[in-house]
Design a protein around this motif. Structure first.
Motif, PDB file in Angstrom:
ATOM      1  N   ASP A  41       0.826  -1.201   0.000  1.00 20.05           N
ATOM      2  CA  ASP A  41       0.000   0.000   0.000  1.00 20.05           C
ATOM      3  C   ASP A  41       0.865   1.259   0.000  1.00 20.05           C
ATOM      4  O   ASP A  41       0.598   2.209  -0.736  1.00 20.05           O
ATOM      5  N   CYS A  45       1.008   4.173  -2.890  1.00 19.24           N
ATOM      6  CA  CYS A  45       0.701   5.574  -2.576  1.00 19.24           C
ATOM      7  C   CYS A  45       1.864   6.511  -2.917  1.00 19.24           C
ATOM      8  O   CYS A  45       1.657   7.660  -3.279  1.00 19.24           O
ATOM      9  N   HIS A  46       3.092   6.006  -2.784  1.00 20.45           N
ATOM     10  CA  HIS A  46       4.280   6.847  -2.968  1.00 20.45           C
ATOM     11  C   HIS A  46       4.607   7.109  -4.435  1.00 20.45           C
ATOM     12  O   HIS A  46       5.105   8.171  -4.777  1.00 20.45           O
TER      13      HIS A  46
END
Length: 68
Positions: A41, A45-46
């Motif tokens: 996750d 997201c990064h």
């Protein structure tokens, strides 16, 4: 980037902490299964989808203390 490496250590307060070695990403989980989900996750997201690494490597470090 084809691969990102996380250093995984046991948290003294319980669970595990994973820190990326080449990016500013840190996450944690109570179990290894939860940690794997949290790492995936965090990577999603990064990075934008086009820049996302294809592989995530977990380098698990475990300290052991032995009496002499």
């Amino acid at each position: 980037m084809t691969e990102i490496i996380f250093l995984v250590e046991e948290d003294p307060e319980g669970g595990y902490v994973a820190q990326a070695m080449s990016e500013s990403i840190v996450t944690q989980g109570e179990t290894m299964k939860e940690l794997r989900e949290m790492v995936r996750d965090a990577v999603q997201c990064h990075f934008d989808e086009a820049d996302r690494p294809k592989l995530i490597r977990l380098h698990i470090v475990k300290d052991e203390v032995l009496a002499s």
